[in-house]
Design a protein around this motif. Structure first.
Motif, PDB file in Angstrom:
ATOM      1  N   ARG A 118     -19.348  46.372  24.027  1.00  0.00           N
ATOM      2  CA  ARG A 118     -19.976  45.141  24.490  1.00  0.00           C
ATOM      3  C   ARG A 118     -21.249  45.434  25.290  1.00  0.00           C
ATOM      4  O   ARG A 118     -22.241  44.709  25.172  1.00  0.00           O
ATOM      5  CB  ARG A 118     -18.987  44.352  25.355  1.00  0.00           C
ATOM      6  N   GLU A 119     -21.246  46.500  26.086  1.00  0.00           N
ATOM      7  CA  GLU A 119     -22.361  46.722  27.009  1.00  0.00           C
ATOM      8  C   GLU A 119     -23.419  47.679  26.476  1.00  0.00           C
ATOM      9  O   GLU A 119     -24.559  47.640  26.931  1.00  0.00           O
ATOM     10  CB  GLU A 119     -21.824  47.214  28.356  1.00  0.00           C
ATOM     11  N   ILE A 120     -23.042  48.539  25.517  1.00  0.00           N
ATOM     12  CA  ILE A 120     -24.028  49.472  24.949  1.00  0.00           C
ATOM     13  C   ILE A 120     -24.127  49.308  23.439  1.00  0.00           C
ATOM     14  O   ILE A 120     -25.213  49.155  22.894  1.00  0.00           O
ATOM     15  CB  ILE A 120     -23.692  50.933  25.320  1.00  0.00           C
ATOM     16  N   GLY A 121     -22.977  49.347  22.750  1.00  0.00           N
ATOM     17  CA  GLY A 121     -23.001  49.189  21.296  1.00  0.00           C
ATOM     18  C   GLY A 121     -23.920  50.195  20.639  1.00  0.00           C
ATOM     19  O   GLY A 121     -23.842  51.398  20.882  1.00  0.00           O
ATOM     20  N   GLY A 122     -24.842  49.695  19.833  1.00  0.00           N
ATOM     21  CA  GLY A 122     -25.768  50.566  19.126  1.00  0.00           C
ATOM     22  C   GLY A 122     -27.070  50.812  19.845  1.00  0.00           C
ATOM     23  O   GLY A 122     -28.001  51.411  19.274  1.00  0.00           O
ATOM     24  N   ASP A 123     -27.177  50.402  21.093  1.00  0.00           N
ATOM     25  CA  ASP A 123     -28.425  50.564  21.842  1.00  0.00           C
ATOM     26  C   ASP A 123     -28.771  52.041  22.036  1.00  0.00           C
ATOM     27  O   ASP A 123     -27.901  52.874  22.286  1.00  0.00           O
ATOM     28  CB  ASP A 123     -28.325  49.911  23.219  1.00  0.00           C
ATOM     29  N   SER A 124     -30.049  52.336  21.963  1.00  0.00           N
ATOM     30  CA  SER A 124     -30.533  53.668  22.299  1.00  0.00           C
ATOM     31  C   SER A 124     -30.528  53.847  23.812  1.00  0.00           C
ATOM     32  O   SER A 124     -30.386  52.881  24.577  1.00  0.00           O
ATOM     33  CB  SER A 124     -31.956  53.858  21.781  1.00  0.00           C
ATOM     34  N   PHE A 125     -30.699  55.095  24.252  1.00  0.00           N
ATOM     35  CA  PHE A 125     -30.811  55.380  25.679  1.00  0.00           C
ATOM     36  C   PHE A 125     -31.953  54.566  26.287  1.00  0.00           C
ATOM     37  O   PHE A 125     -31.791  53.927  27.336  1.00  0.00           O
ATOM     38  CB  PHE A 125     -31.051  56.874  25.892  1.00  0.00           C
ATOM     39  N   ASP A 126     -33.090  54.559  25.617  1.00  0.00           N
ATOM     40  CA  ASP A 126     -34.257  53.864  26.156  1.00  0.00           C
ATOM     41  C   ASP A 126     -34.033  52.356  26.222  1.00  0.00           C
ATOM     42  O   ASP A 126     -34.514  51.690  27.143  1.00  0.00           O
ATOM     43  CB  ASP A 126     -35.495  54.176  25.312  1.00  0.00           C
ATOM     44  N   ALA A 127     -33.282  51.810  25.259  1.00  0.00           N
ATOM     45  CA  ALA A 127     -33.000  50.372  25.263  1.00  0.00           C
ATOM     46  C   ALA A 127     -32.100  50.006  26.443  1.00  0.00           C
ATOM     47  O   ALA A 127     -32.326  49.004  27.136  1.00  0.00           O
ATOM     48  CB  ALA A 127     -32.350  49.954  23.950  1.00  0.00           C
ATOM     49  N   THR A 128     -31.074  50.822  26.680  1.00  0.00           N
ATOM     50  CA  THR A 128     -30.202  50.589  27.828  1.00  0.00           C
ATOM     51  C   THR A 128     -30.980  50.713  29.128  1.00  0.00           C
ATOM     52  O   THR A 128     -30.806  49.914  30.056  1.00  0.00           O
ATOM     53  CB  THR A 128     -29.022  51.580  27.815  1.00  0.00           C
ATOM     54  N   CYS A 129     -31.841  51.705  29.191  1.00  0.00           N
ATOM     55  CA  CYS A 129     -32.648  51.925  30.390  1.00  0.00           C
ATOM     56  C   CYS A 129     -33.550  50.720  30.662  1.00  0.00           C
ATOM     57  O   CYS A 129     -33.673  50.273  31.806  1.00  0.00           O
ATOM     58  CB  CYS A 129     -33.477  53.191  30.226  1.00  0.00           C
ATOM     59  N   LYS A 130     -34.152  50.171  29.615  1.00  0.00           N
ATOM     60  CA  LYS A 130     -35.027  49.004  29.786  1.00  0.00           C
ATOM     61  C   LYS A 130     -34.232  47.797  30.282  1.00  0.00           C
ATOM     62  O   LYS A 130     -34.674  47.066  31.173  1.00  0.00           O
ATOM     63  CB  LYS A 130     -35.737  48.662  28.484  1.00  0.00           C
TER      64      LYS A 130
END
Length: 763
Positions: free
Chosen positions: A271-283
């Motif tokens: 739910r909170e990360i899924g397929g997000d990249s490191f940079d997407a989560t960081c943003k």
């Protein structure tokens, strides 16, 4: 001469850069130094903080771990080595941690022991922001990066060229489990390590996924590597997975945990990360911090002031922790740290109300009413599940500090219009507290039978810190009195708490004009040393605790002989030398040392009991002294540096003092509708309230010298009060201060301008 001249010029240049005026802040998250307060130790606290990589009030934090497993000072600025990167729930080094596991990259050979895997590092290669942390580990030649969500995180390791790159997972001691699932590039496990306050079935379940297949998969326990075994349960377990890497290759990890189950941990991760990249989560993390920090937009301060302000605001928004999760049906649920069941509704933890009732929770009622309502629901759930209101929870009840200050939180929230929770259940909880001792000294009211019958907790009945308890119970009874009136409770009940709110009078010694322990027979304890720390008081002396009559400052002033004598007594705090008597403790505790070295007499800002005292000059008709001492404390005792606090930061309280003081007012008495005026720090501060309204605090011409308020205007109309109401702030508008370099000794001197006191309101 030439060298001296160059040095002087360089220092002048540096000072100029640091004192440069900041006209607009666009990325407040980048003004935060999460290392503020980390240069601390047992004997001297400069904050006792760690660089929390987290979202506001997030369930899980992450941190670099420099100290050994189980050491409450898990990150110390003076350390040379990092042992791992740890998921943490630690609210204080004194309370310590729970729900923790660590991840560490190594190269060359398998090193999983916490000392053998430790790597040298330098702060010069460290980036510490709320939303992002990065550090170069010299021994494995690896750069580690971390970025958070509320219940998950991403880690990224940049490796050298090697066929022996490893990542170690440490599930900690005192009972843990680990399982490697190579085909899914995954490790799961649980940790039971805690420091108390948990049920017998407590576990923190974690899941870790990798973006690179394993070439090595081993588990370990204690000091033994178990090659080829993928699953292990023991006192102290862990895992090692390995890879071949090219120089500069990045290996990514996504991880989440749950207090409920492995399945819920997986759900939190998806739910909170899924397929997000490191940079997407960081943003996303940075955007979240910018949004929340940006709710208070400052203009016209120096770079030092802006950095200190946002670093303090960050600390104010870490605790209490969201101890709840969202299940597969999108329902709010929580593992109860009180009875071990999974139950519906909100739960918050990692908070000591002795500290945070003063300014942290009033900040939430002002700026985050929805959060405040959720916290109230969590308190109601805690009472239902344990039979008691928490006073220091981490995650369940902990035996720490004094008072019954949950009453202050509950009354303040309700009286300021916070709704959406079972106030009647909370009121019954408050009533129970007022008549009963709890299962530990910090829960309920220790010494309550004496307090209710004699009007004070006696000095000679083996109840430690008796005077402190009496003063806090009396204030808490005032808040119950206010709440009882609002709830239309029976007249007898209202009058009972009204009468008890005056119990502070029973400890006032007219001879010394200070609060003093009193024996059961009604005589004051002797000998009396007002500089003696502890004993009748809590982490302070009589000069610190005498002012703990938040609700009736006029009543206290009258006991001292009137407002002029009251002002002279306030002056004395700063005029006396920092002498102390540590005999109760048998050693100089860090709070004593912090007072001694700050060179402000008996004023001990590094601990909470006296932090409101500066604002009391407003009740004596001398508000310019409040203004002077506020600026002294802000400029001398706070900096956005590793030694940036003057004592324990304590769950946001010492930070919230700075934040409120920078805004220009402070909640001296939660449970009333007033904030006492001080002196704003910035030339302009814009509050964006939860409903979108804006309250602008203007102080044109404000500066280090122009610190005194000459006049004030609210929405264009002259404003003569030494306080501003919650309602006026909530409406939005403009509060304008005209500032000057000389004290203005005619404004705010009339009793009509003074803030609320019970004795004034109930003539």
């Amino acid at each position: 001469m030439k060298k001296v001249g160059l040095l002087a010029a360089a220092l002048l240049c540096l000072h100029g850069a640091y004192s440069q005026t900041v006209n607009k802040v666009t990325e407040p998250a980048d003004w935060v130094n999460t290392l503020m307060g980390t240069d601390s130790k047992v004997s001297l606290s400069n904050g006792n903080t760690y660089p929390a990589i987290a979202l506001p009030w997030g369930m899980n934090f992450w941190m670099p771990q420099t100290n050994t497993m189980g050491n409450g000072w898990a990150y110390q600025y003076t350390a040379d080595k990092i042992r791992g990167f740890k998921q943490t729930h630690q609210p204080s080094p004194w309370i310590n941690d729970y729900g923790q596991f660590a991840i560490m990259p190594v190269t060359g050979s398998v090193k999983f022991d916490q000392n053998k895997r430790a790597s040298w590092f330098s702060h010069k290669s460290e980036v510490a922001r709320p939303y992002y942390y990065s550090v170069y580990l010299a021994d494995p030649d690896v750069t580690t990066e971390i970025t958070p969500t509320e219940r998950a995180a991403q880690l990224r390791f940049t490796f050298p060229a090697t066929d022996s790159a490893f990542i170690v997972v440490d599930a900690m001691d005192h009972g843990s489990y680990i399982k490697i699932i190579p085909e899914q590039q995954k490790i799961i496990g649980y940790t039971t390590k805690n420091s108390g306050g948990v049920p017998s079935n407590f576990k923190n379940y974690f899941v870790i996924t990798f973006d690179k297949p394993f070439t090595v998969s081993n588990t370990w326990h204690d000091s033994v590597l178990v090659k080829g075994q993928l699953e292990l349960q023991a006192d102290h377990t862990g895992a090692v997975v390995g890879f071949k890497t090219k120089r500069g290759e990045k290996v990514g990890i996504k991880t989440a945990s749950s207090f409920i189950s492995f399945e819920q941990a997986e759900l939190n991760l998806q739910r909170e990360i899924g397929g997000d990249s490191f940079d997407a989560t960081c943003k996303k993390a940075k955007d979240t911090w910018n949004k929340e920090l940006g709710r208070l937009a400052v203009e016209g301060g120096t770079t030092e002031q802006v950095s200190t302000f946002y670093s303090s605001l960050y600390r104010t928004m870490l605790f209490p922790r969201k101890f709840y999760e969202i299940n597969a049906k999108n329902e709010v649920v929580h593992y109860s740290p009180f009875n071990g069941q999974v139950l519906p509704g909100y739960m918050f933890t990692d908070n000591g109300f002795w500290d945070t009732f003063r300014a942290v929770h009033p900040f939430f009622t002002l700026m985050y009413p929805t959060l405040s309502a959720h916290i109230m629901e969590g308190l109601s759930n805690a009472y239902t599940e344990s039979g008691w209101l928490p006073e220091w929870a981490s995650p369940g009840h902990r035996d720490c500090m004094v008072g019954s200050n949950s009453a202050s939180l509950i009354a303040d929230a309700y009286l300021k219009g916070i709704r959406g929770y079972d106030i009647n259940n909370l009121y019954q909880a408050v009533l129970k507290n007022s008549e009963n001792e709890g299962p530990m000294s910090s829960v309920g009211r220790l010494g309550v039978k004496y307090y209710n019958s004699l009007g004070y907790v006696p000095y000679d009945v083996d109840v430690n810190e008796n005077a402190a308890r009496t003063l806090e119970y009396a204030y808490d009874d005032f808040t119950i009195y206010q709440l009882a009136k609002a709830l239309n409770r029976p007249k007898e009940e209202i009058e009972r708490f009204e009468k008890r709110s005056q119990n502070y009078r029973n400890l006032f010694d007219p001879e010394t004009k200070l609060m003093r322990g009193k024996n059961k027979d009604g005589k004051f304890q002797t000998p009396f040393n007002p500089f003696k720390w502890g004993d009748a008081f809590t982490e302070g002396n009589s000069w610190h605790y005498t002012w703990s009559v938040f609700h009736d400052v006029k009543g206290l002033a009258d006991l001292m002989g009137g407002k002029d004598m009251f002002a002279r007594m306030l002056d004395s705090v700063f005029n006396m030398p920092p002498v102390f008597d540590e005999s109760y403790y048998g050693t100089v505790i860090h709070e004593i040392r912090e007072m001694q070295i700050m060179n402000m007499g008996q004023y001990a800002h590094g601990n909470q009991p006296i932090q409101h005292m500066i604002y009391l000059y407003n009740y004596a008709g001398q508000p310019w002294k409040t203004q002077y001492w506020i600026r002294q404390v802000m400029s001398r005792l706070y900096k956005a540096t590793p030694d940036g606090y003057c004592g324990d930061e304590d769950n946001g309280q010492t930070s919230a003092w700075y934040v409120f003081s920078a805004m220009g007012f402070y909640p001296v008495c939660p449970g009333t509708q007033q904030y006492v005026l001080g002196t704003p720090l910035f030339s302009k501060l814009t509050m964006t309230l939860e409903d979108g309204k804006k309250m602008v605090i203007n102080a044109p011409g404000n500066s280090e010298k122009n610190l005194y308020v000459q006049s004030a205007a609210l929405n264009g109309k002259p404003y003569s009060n030494n306080w501003i109401s919650h309602q006026d702030l909530q409406k939005g508008g403009t509060l304008e201060f005209k500032m000057g370099a000389a004290p203005q000794k005619t404004r705010g001197t009339s009793p009509a301008a003074f803030p609320y006191s019970y004795s004034t309101a109930n003539k």
